[in-house]
Design an enzyme around this catalytic site. Structure first.
Site, PDB file in Angstrom:
ATOM      1  N   LYS A  39       0.840  -1.206   0.000  1.00 48.28           N
ATOM      2  CA  LYS A  39       0.000   0.000   0.000  1.00 48.28           C
ATOM      3  C   LYS A  39       0.874   1.256   0.000  1.00 48.28           C
ATOM      4  O   LYS A  39       0.633   2.206  -0.731  1.00 48.28           O
ATOM      5  CB  LYS A  39      -0.892  -0.031   1.244  1.00 48.28           C
ATOM      6  CG  LYS A  39      -2.068   0.912   1.191  1.00 48.28           C
ATOM      7  CD  LYS A  39      -2.858   0.857   2.489  1.00 48.28           C
ATOM      8  CE  LYS A  39      -4.208   0.241   2.325  1.00 48.28           C
ATOM      9  NZ  LYS A  39      -5.086   0.379   3.494  1.00 48.28           N
ATOM     10  N   LEU A 258     -33.064   9.201   6.280  1.00 44.19           N
ATOM     11  CA  LEU A 258     -34.487   8.893   6.418  1.00 44.19           C
ATOM     12  C   LEU A 258     -34.974   8.192   5.147  1.00 44.19           C
ATOM     13  O   LEU A 258     -36.032   8.532   4.624  1.00 44.19           O
ATOM     14  CB  LEU A 258     -35.255  10.203   6.664  1.00 44.19           C
ATOM     15  CG  LEU A 258     -36.481  10.143   7.559  1.00 44.19           C
ATOM     16  CD1 LEU A 258     -36.133   9.620   8.941  1.00 44.19           C
ATOM     17  CD2 LEU A 258     -37.124  11.522   7.688  1.00 44.19           C
ATOM     18  N   CYS A 268     -18.461   0.407  10.042  1.00 45.81           N
ATOM     19  CA  CYS A 268     -18.592   1.054  11.359  1.00 45.81           C
ATOM     20  C   CYS A 268     -19.896   0.752  12.110  1.00 45.81           C
ATOM     21  O   CYS A 268     -19.843   0.311  13.255  1.00 45.81           O
ATOM     22  CB  CYS A 268     -18.451   2.569  11.202  1.00 45.81           C
ATOM     23  SG  CYS A 268     -16.786   3.046  10.717  1.00 45.81           S
TER      24      CYS A 268
HETATM   25  P1  NAD Z   1      -8.929   0.633   7.304  1.00 47.11           P
HETATM   26  O1  NAD Z   1      -9.028  -0.808   7.570  1.00 47.11           O
HETATM   27  O2  NAD Z   1      -9.475   1.195   6.030  1.00 47.11           O
HETATM   28  O3  NAD Z   1      -7.409   1.098   7.395  1.00 47.11           O
HETATM   29  C1  NAD Z   1      -6.572   0.848   8.477  1.00 47.11           C
HETATM   30  C2  NAD Z   1      -5.119   0.898   8.009  1.00 47.11           C
HETATM   31  O4  NAD Z   1      -4.277   0.756   9.143  1.00 47.11           O
HETATM   32  C3  NAD Z   1      -4.746  -0.218   7.046  1.00 47.11           C
HETATM   33  O5  NAD Z   1      -4.122   0.339   5.895  1.00 47.11           O
HETATM   34  C4  NAD Z   1      -3.764  -1.083   7.852  1.00 47.11           C
HETATM   35  O6  NAD Z   1      -2.772  -1.682   7.037  1.00 47.11           O
HETATM   36  C5  NAD Z   1      -3.163  -0.046   8.787  1.00 47.11           C
HETATM   37  N1  NAD Z   1      -2.581  -0.587  10.008  1.00 47.11           N
HETATM   38  C6  NAD Z   1      -3.029  -1.602  10.793  1.00 47.11           C
HETATM   39  N2  NAD Z   1      -2.214  -1.758  11.861  1.00 47.11           N
HETATM   40  C7  NAD Z   1      -1.241  -0.811  11.750  1.00 47.11           C
HETATM   41  C8  NAD Z   1      -0.099  -0.478  12.542  1.00 47.11           C
HETATM   42  N3  NAD Z   1       0.177  -1.113  13.686  1.00 47.11           N
HETATM   43  N4  NAD Z   1       0.722   0.520  12.106  1.00 47.11           N
HETATM   44  C9  NAD Z   1       0.435   1.166  10.941  1.00 47.11           C
HETATM   45  N5  NAD Z   1      -0.626   0.901  10.170  1.00 47.11           N
HETATM   46  C10 NAD Z   1      -1.456  -0.082  10.578  1.00 47.11           C
HETATM   47  O7  NAD Z   1      -9.627   1.354   8.556  1.00 47.11           O
HETATM   48  P2  NAD Z   1     -10.534   2.665   8.544  1.00 47.11           P
HETATM   49  O8  NAD Z   1     -11.847   2.362   7.914  1.00 47.11           O
HETATM   50  O9  NAD Z   1      -9.731   3.809   8.062  1.00 47.11           O
HETATM   51  O10 NAD Z   1     -10.825   2.803  10.117  1.00 47.11           O
HETATM   52  C11 NAD Z   1      -9.804   3.172  11.029  1.00 47.11           C
HETATM   53  C12 NAD Z   1     -10.473   3.544  12.351  1.00 47.11           C
HETATM   54  O11 NAD Z   1     -11.323   4.685  12.167  1.00 47.11           O
HETATM   55  C13 NAD Z   1     -11.371   2.455  12.940  1.00 47.11           C
HETATM   56  O12 NAD Z   1     -11.309   2.518  14.329  1.00 47.11           O
HETATM   57  C14 NAD Z   1     -12.762   2.856  12.468  1.00 47.11           C
HETATM   58  O13 NAD Z   1     -13.776   2.364  13.304  1.00 47.11           O
HETATM   59  C15 NAD Z   1     -12.663   4.368  12.544  1.00 47.11           C
HETATM   60  N6  NAD Z   1     -13.565   5.090  11.643  1.00 47.11           N
HETATM   61  C16 NAD Z   1     -13.790   4.631  10.385  1.00 47.11           C
HETATM   62  C17 NAD Z   1     -14.628   5.349   9.534  1.00 47.11           C
HETATM   63  C18 NAD Z   1     -14.917   4.848   8.143  1.00 47.11           C
HETATM   64  O14 NAD Z   1     -15.880   5.348   7.539  1.00 47.11           O
HETATM   65  N7  NAD Z   1     -14.170   3.920   7.587  1.00 47.11           N
HETATM   66  C19 NAD Z   1     -15.227   6.541   9.978  1.00 47.11           C
HETATM   67  C20 NAD Z   1     -14.946   6.993  11.263  1.00 47.11           C
HETATM   68  C21 NAD Z   1     -14.112   6.268  12.098  1.00 47.11           C
END
Ligand code: NAD
Length: 434
Positions: A39, A258, A268
């Site tokens: 990535k 709605l 999420c």
């Molecule tokens: P994602 O799975 O799309 O991306 C997470 C990234 O983190 C991946 O690229 C993974 O390789 C990387 N990663 C994992 N462990 C790691 C480490 N130790 N060091 C460095 N990189 C690491 O996740 P996301 O959807 O972006 O969600 C991330 C957080 O934000 C979650 O807690 C989620 O609940 C929250 N969140 C997500 C959204 C959404 O719409 N996707 C919205 C608000 C909050």
């Protein structure tokens, strides 16, 4: 703007990549870190692996201006940073067999702990570590403990962006929430968002963490409510569109979220509602309302399957499924209603031919992917719409009638041209109309 800040973002998924690219766009110097080397390599040459409006352009801009860089080494990424944003996944915990069920609502915080440990080894004194991952109450303390650094402050800054409009949600949020025990650190984080002019709520970490779960639980409740009202409309012969229009004009209710549909999903809402039920239960409160919201959603998937089963014998039938992403505007299929419904159709012996404009592969299922909507409909007895992509609203109905083996439409998003379908001899079923 004040002097640009040096920002590191750990985790470059939907939240981290948006955070990094947007901060670079706002003039800050940003390094994004990810453990996924492939990535990082792709992002370093501007190849954005996710579908998110406007994000590729911001990544390209950041690379061209030199304000955005990608590295696979946390130490290199965070060592000069004033702010380190943690944007790593917090999925449901699974048991040893990989099932989420036996540990329902527990959150797997291993990625967060591991990222915090790495950051703690390299971050400079005086930096602020900002947790954007969605986490149960107490996780700010967990991050501080894993870092083991008394000279670094931890702040909770839950993220409310929606996939599909992540960039504009980040740049123009409805509000910014900062949970901190150190007011000075909270103010420093707030300053990074001052250009957005969004109301900023500075509070304690437990309140910030709870507010994110509360927001998602409320939205999930609203969506389940709409789907259950749609079921009532079907039963009593009312029109859900008009009922919801009446509700939406009420300022206390509002018209967003709605719309009836096949059930809600995504990366999420399901995990966060379950986590809130669990967090409450562990603290002695039985959150029966939210358990009901979850049950209503599961029932909604069944209601869609039943609509298909009402027009065709599922065993041996071919179903054209239009849409796989959990909503339009994203390629994300995590906990997508489409997959839940497809699994139930497959289990009943149907063949599922699917098409989604943003999804090019689905792993671990027997869904057959088609190159376009018409190819998905070839030989199908039922066309089932599950994602509200615009292109499904304007399909050539005569073309569909020519390729399908029976003329049945189940429109779980209420987006197709019902009159045109009926004119061409289709049976048309949707959500919430008697
Ligand atoms: P994602 O799975 O799309 O991306 C997470 C990234 O983190 C991946 O690229 C993974 O390789 C990387 N990663 C994992 N462990 C790691 C480490 N130790 N060091 C460095 N990189 C690491 O996740 P996301 O959807 O972006 O969600 C991330 C957080 O934000 C979650 O807690 C989620 O609940 C929250 N969140 C997500 C959204 C959404 O719409 N996707 C919205 C608000 C909050």
């Amino acid at each position: 703007m004040d002097a640009p800040a040096k920002i590191a973002v750990v985790g470059t998924g939907y939240v981290g990549l948006t955070t990094g690219a947007c901060f670079a766009h706002l003039g800050h110097q940003v390094v994004c870190v990810d453990i996924d080397i492939d990535k990082v390599q792709r992002l370093s040459v501007g190849d954005v692996p996710i579908f998110e409006a406007g994000l590729a352009e911001l990544v390209e801009e950041g690379l061209n201006t030199g304000r955005l860089a990608f590295v696979a080494n946390t130490g290199v990424g965070v060592r000069d940073a004033d702010f380190v944003y943690l944007c790593v996944p917090t999925p449901p915990s699974t048991d040893r067999e990989g099932n989420a069920d036996s540990s329902a609502g527990l959150v797997d915080l291993r990625a967060l702990e591991s990222a915090a440990r790495e950051v703690g080894l390299h971050v400079r004194a005086g930096a602020v570590v900002v947790n954007k991952s969605t986490v149960p109450v107490g996780s700010a303390r967990l991050v501080a403990k894993a870092m083991g650094r008394s000279d670094v402050t931890v702040v909770s800054n839950p993220e409310f962006l929606r996939e599909g409009s992540a960039v504009s949600d980040f740049l123009f949020p409805d509000r910014v929430v900062i949970g901190a025990t150190d007011r000075g650190a909270a103010q420093r984080v707030a300053k990074l968002h001052q250009r957005s002019a969004a109301p900023t709520i500075i509070t304690d970490p437990a309140t910030a963490e709870t507010s994110k779960y509360a927001a998602n639980a409320f939205l999930a409740t609203k969506l389940s409510f709409v789907n259950t009202i749609a079921a009532v409309c079907e039963a009593v012969g009312a029109n859900v569109a008009d009922v919801l229009s009446v509700l939406g004009h009420d300022k206390r209710i509002g018209s967003e979220c709605l719309t009836p549909g096949p059930g809600w999903g995504g990366s999420c809402f399901p995990k966060d509602t379950q986590a809130l039920v669990r967090m409450a239960a562990d603290a002695g409160y039985d959150y029966s309302l939210l358990r009901g919201v979850l049950a209503a959603n599961d029932e909604q998937f069944n209601r869609v399957v039943n609509k298909v089963a009402a027009v065709v014998d599922l065993a041996g039938a071919t179903i054209a499924m239009l849409g796989l992403a959990f909503k339009a505007g994203t390629d994300d299929t995590r906990n997508s209603p489409a997959l839940a419904i497809a699994e139930r159709l497959l289990a009943a012996g149907a063949r599922v031919q699917a098409y989604d404009p943003a999804v090019t592969r689905v792993e671990g299922t027997n869904i057959a992917l088609a190159r376009d909507a018409y190819a998905a409909c070839e030989g199908a007895e039922v066309l089932l719409v599950v994602t509200e992509w615009d292109e499904f609203k304007t399909l050539d109905v005569a073309h569909l009638a020519g390729v399908m083996s029976a003329l049945n439409v189940v429109d779980a998003r209420n987006i197709m041209d019902a009159e045109a379908l009926l004119r061409h001899g289709f049976d048309y079923q949707c959500i919430g109309r008697g």
